[in-house]
Structures are given as structure tokens and as C-alpha cells.
Design an enzyme around this catalytic site. Structure first.
Site, PDB file in Angstrom:
ATOM      1  N   GLU A 153       0.723  -1.342  -0.151  1.00  0.00           N
ATOM      2  CA  GLU A 153       0.276   0.003  -0.146  1.00  0.00           C
ATOM      3  C   GLU A 153       0.944   1.167   0.054  1.00  0.00           C
ATOM      4  O   GLU A 153       0.766   2.005   1.007  1.00  0.00           O
ATOM      5  CB  GLU A 153      -1.025   0.132   1.213  1.00  0.00           C
ATOM      6  CG  GLU A 153      -1.760  -1.059   1.263  1.00  0.00           C
ATOM      7  CD  GLU A 153      -3.063  -0.851   2.528  1.00  0.00           C
ATOM      8  OE1 GLU A 153      -2.994   0.017   3.170  1.00  0.00           O
ATOM      9  OE2 GLU A 153      -3.879  -1.818   2.498  1.00  0.00           O
ATOM     10  N   GLU A 337      -5.252  -8.544   1.430  1.00  0.00           N
ATOM     11  CA  GLU A 337      -5.766  -8.306   2.485  1.00  0.00           C
ATOM     12  C   GLU A 337      -7.029  -7.963   2.426  1.00  0.00           C
ATOM     13  O   GLU A 337      -7.589  -7.612   1.510  1.00  0.00           O
ATOM     14  CB  GLU A 337      -4.854  -6.968   2.962  1.00  0.00           C
ATOM     15  CG  GLU A 337      -3.762  -7.083   3.449  1.00  0.00           C
ATOM     16  CD  GLU A 337      -3.278  -5.787   4.346  1.00  0.00           C
ATOM     17  OE1 GLU A 337      -4.208  -4.926   4.626  1.00  0.00           O
ATOM     18  OE2 GLU A 337      -2.130  -5.620   4.200  1.00  0.00           O
TER      19      GLU A 337
HETATM   20  C1  BGC Z   1      -2.641  -2.086   6.070  1.00  0.00           C
HETATM   21  C2  BGC Z   1      -2.314  -2.942   7.504  1.00  0.00           C
HETATM   22  C3  BGC Z   1      -3.467  -2.295   8.380  1.00  0.00           C
HETATM   23  C4  BGC Z   1      -4.948  -2.749   7.732  1.00  0.00           C
HETATM   24  C5  BGC Z   1      -6.013  -2.371   8.505  1.00  0.00           C
HETATM   25  C6  BGC Z   1      -4.057  -1.910   5.610  1.00  0.00           C
HETATM   26  O1  BGC Z   1      -4.130  -0.447   5.207  1.00  0.00           O
HETATM   27  O2  BGC Z   1      -1.816  -2.906   5.105  1.00  0.00           O
HETATM   28  O3  BGC Z   1      -1.182  -2.587   7.963  1.00  0.00           O
HETATM   29  O4  BGC Z   1      -3.590  -3.074   9.426  1.00  0.00           O
HETATM   30  O5  BGC Z   1      -4.998  -2.077   6.537  1.00  0.00           O
HETATM   31  O6  BGC Z   1      -6.146  -0.987   8.815  1.00  0.00           O
END
Ligand code: BGC
Length: 442
Positions: A153, A337
Site C-alpha cells: 500500500e 488483505e
Molecule cells: C494495512 C495494514 C492495516 C490494515 C487495517 C492496511 O491498510 O496494510 O497494515 O493493519 O490495512 O487497517
């Protein structure tokens, strides 16, 4: 399953690790909610075997973690710290023994502070330093790890860390300054990709994506501006060799671009990591905000503890948009993610009931499957995250884990979502070891 070094490891001063920008930033009063300290986090540096056992119990066939640059090259460039690499070496072996493919990310926001003091991502020299570090990590682990993510990101790191100043390094640059940071991040990705590919390794770039949807018809221009920033700035150069139209932000060119840079960045990803949490309803700009867009709400959508709207179909729409936008230039996608925070607690009986998380994940897995049925080449799905961890400026307030962590005792308690996810994986792999399955990475 996905995690990141600074959010879980702790052990900030051990085995030759030097401070990162986050170590320094989090010590400044007012930067992290309630002054929570990342010094211990989930103590994963010492409890990693327990965490690997949890992954094994869950049955996932891949684990995305990040390597801490300040452990491996403490001063950012130059001497490599073998003891830092030893930690990841052991982790990789333990994962492989359990049939879990290791998928490391090289940069999840923890820039060595020594580099920040030389200008950080505003300095072009940070990009070749990143490539050297990538080469050192690949030389040690590349015989067992074949798929690598360069950056996590970069947009969030640029905007939160370098414009709003609410993440490390806490800078508040103007638009040209921020775009120069963006270019150096992309250059770092491109140079590191060269190092990884020359060793026969596969390269992914992970971005945060969010469909920018006009809240009303009149906001289409604002939505286009937001889309260019959020979804295109770190993708167009990699897939098309050119920056998107950034005229809503600047009349000038992206600063710092030298001849040959975009050729090097173009085509530098074998896969795109999609981090998705929620869509962004865009409105006309708020007066005085200085931004070419404003933010609306998704009517009727439930929200997480972070206040993020839960819209699983948004992930499907985003995947469709990437396919439509880039066509044949789009490499395979990996959802690197996806997850949600809720205020989970352990009941007297030792159970953590998190039905909202189960519903969230169920909806999003279904959205990915529907996108695959429409023809999308999505090869992996990683839940964020295994253990409740250090959620950046929110400290330990936002719990995203499938495993509850008591941050006083470090006790880990699998939540109901852990059992649910284990069942889901088992049902897809016929109850066999996930390595026996040819299914997507999970
Ligand atoms: C990031 C993580 C973060 C998650 C939740 C993403 O933007 O890569 O490090 O914990 O979102 O906020």
C-alpha cells in the site's frame, strides 16, 4: 493469512535491529491513540512458533508476512545483518514444514530511520537502497520462497505518512512533494523487481483498492479524481508505463521522473496484490478542505469498529474495474488483505464470539468467487489478520485478528471466526492437508 512485521514482532532492539520511522514516530506524544507502544506488539519475534502452530491449525496454505528492513539492513544501505535474516529463515522453514507457502512483503512501512534522516522517500537514493535490501533478502530466502511482494500500500504510506502526517514518518508535504515520494516508491519497486526477477523469483505489488463511487451523479468528476489517486497512481505506471491524469491535483508533471524510469517501472509486476476493505462514496469537495473530492456514506451499510462500511460486492466491483481498465495488461490478482475490526472480548467461558467478522469474511469470499466465475484470474485470498495487533495510529484499539490477543499477557484465544475459517478451508480441501489441494492460496 496476512500480517506485517511492525504490527506483530516487537523486539525492536534485538539482534541488531535498528529503529524504523515507526519506532521514532510512535514515541512522539499524540501520534498513537492512548500512547500505546509498539515495543512488544504481539511478541511474535519470540512467540513465532506458537503463531505458526495457529496457522497450521487453521489449515491455510500460504502466509503473507513482512520482513523488517531495519532488521536486515539496519542502516538502510550497506552492511547486512545476518542475525536479522536468521529470524525469517527459521520462520520460512517452519512454514514450509507445515505445508504453508511463505509470501514475504519487503516494505510494510517500516523504513530504517537512518534513511529517513537522509530524506527518506523524498530522496531518490532510497530506491536503490531498497533494491539492495531486496537482493540481500532474496539471496538468503530465494531458494525456498518464490513469490515476493515488494511494497504494501504505497498510497497509504504516501498519504497518511507524508501528507496528513498521521502515520510515520509524520511529514506534511505539498502535492509535488508527495508525488515525488510516490515516484521514488515506484522506482524502488521497479529496481527491486529487477533484482528478484534476475533470481528467477515472482514479483507482486500490493495496493489498497477502493471503488470510488459518486455519491450523486453530480460528483462524477470528484470520483474520477479520487480514483486516479487511490486506484491508479500506483498501478497505471506499472501496467501501462504512464502516470494517470493528475490534473485535479497539480498543473505540473510528477517531479523526479528521469528518462528511463517509466520504462523500468512498466511491466514490473507478475501479479497485483489487492487489499480491499471498503468502497469510497465520493462527494463534491468540502469547502476549504483543499481536496478535489469529499467523502460520503454508503446508505444502509453496516460499519466496522473503525467505521468502515461493509460492502462485500465492492470487492467484486473493484476486481471487475481492474479487468476492464487494464485488459490484457492485467497480471493475475491476489487478494492480499481483507478483514475487519470489531470490539471482540473473551467471555468467561473463554470464547470469543465474532459473528460480524464471520459475516464479513463470508460475504467477501463469495464476492471473490463470483468475480472468478465472471472470468477474473484471482489466485489467492489472504485474510487480514491472524492475531489482533498494533494497528498503527490506533494502537491496540482495532482488533482485526481471527485470534484474540490479550496485550497484557500475550494470551492468544482463537475467535469463532478462526473455527469458521478452518471449516471453510477444510471443506475446500476435502479435509486433507492444504498442500494436497490445488486450490487458491488462502
Ligand atoms: C494495512 C495494514 C492495516 C490494515 C487495517 C492496511 O491498510 O496494510 O497494515 O493493519 O490495512 O487497517
Amino acid at each position: 493469512m496476512a500480517s506485517a512485521a511492525f504490527q506483530v514482532e516487537g523486539a525492536l532492539d534485538e539482534d541488531g535491529r535498528a529503529p524504523s520511522v515507526w519506532d521514532v514516530f510512535a514515541r512522539r506524544p499524540g501520534t498513537v491513540r492512548d500512547g500505546h507502544s509498539p515495543a512488544v506488539a504481539c511478541d511474535h519475534y519470540h512467540r513465532w512458533e506458537q503463531d505458526v502452530d495457529l496457522l497450521d491449525r487453521l489449515g491455510v496454505n500460504a502466509y503473507r508476512f513482512s520482513i523488517a528492513w531495519p532488521r536486515v539492513v539496519p542502516t538502510g544501505r550497506g552492511a547486512v545483518n545476518g542475525a536479522g535474516l536468521d529470524f525469517y529463515d527459521r520462520l520460512v522453514d517452519a512454514l514450509l514444514e507445515r505445508g504453508v507457502a511463505p509470501v514475504p512483503t519487503l516494505f510494510h512501512w517500516d523504513l530504517p530511520q537512518a534513511l529517513e534522516e537522509e530524506g527518506g522517500w523524498s530522496a531518490r537514493g532510497t530506491a536503490p537502497a531498497f533494491a539492495e535490501y531486496a537482493a540481500a533478502a532474496a539471496d538468503r530466502l530465494g531458494d525456498r520462497v518464490d513469490r515476493w511482494i515488494t511494497l504494501n500500500e504505497p498510497l497509504v504510506h504516501m498519504v497518511y505518512g507524508h501528507v496528513f502526517g498521521v502515520h510515520a514518518p509524520g511529514r506534511t508535504l505539498d502535492v509535488p512533494g508527495a508525488l515525488e515520494v510516490a515516484h521514488h516508491l515506484l522506482l524502488a519497486h521497479g529496481l527491486a523487481a529487477g533484482e528478484l526477477r534476475s533470481r528467477g523469483l515472482e514479483v507482486l505489488l500490493t495496493n489498497n483498492y477502493s471503488p470510488a463511487e459518486p455519491a450523486t451523479g453530480a460528483d462524477a468528476g470528484a470520483a474520477r479524481a479520487y480514483d486516479a489517486l487511490h486506484n491508479r497512481l500506483f498501478t497505471d505506471p506499472v501496467l501501462t508505463g504512464a502516470y494517470p491524469d493528475l490534473s485535479a491535483f497539480t498543473a505540473g508533471e510528477v517531479p523526479g521522473v528521469r528518462e528511463g524510469d517509466l520504462d523500468l517501472i512498466a511491466g514490473s509486476a507478475d501479479g497485483i496484490g489487492v487489499n480491499y476493505y471498503n468502497p469510497t462514496p465520493v462527494t463534491a469537495p468540502d469547502e476549504g478542505s483543499g481536496l478535489p473530492f469529499g467523502f460520503g456514506e454508503v446508505p444502509g451499510a453496516p460499519v466496522t469498529a473503525f467505521g468502515w462500511p461493509v460492502v462485500p460486492e465492492g470487492l467484486g466491483r473493484m476486481i471487475d474495474l481492474l479487468r476492464a481498465r487494464y485488459g490484457d495488461a492485467l497480471p493475475p490478482l491476489y487478494v492480499t488483505e481483507n478483514g475487519c475490526s470489531y470490539e471482540d472480548s473473551v467471555s468467561v467461558g473463554g470464547r470469543v464470539a465474532d459473528p460480524d467478522r464471520i459475516a464479513y469474511l463470508e460475504g467477501h469470499v463469495a464476492a471473490v468467487e463470483a468475480a472468478r466465475e465472471r472470468g477474473a484470474d484471482v489466485r489467492g485470498y489472504f485474510v487480514w489478520t491472524l492475531t489482533d495487533n498494533f494497528e498503527w495510529a490506533e494502537g491496540y484499539h482495532q482488533r482485526f485478528g481471527l485470534v484474540h490477543v490479550d496485550h497484557g499477557t500475550q494470551r492468544r484465544t482463537p475467535k469463532d471466526s478462526f473455527a469458521w475459517y478452518r471449516e471453510l478451508i477444510a471443506s475446500r480441501t476435502g479435509g486433507q492437508s492444504p498442500t494436497a489441494s490445488k486450490g487458491p492460496l488462502s
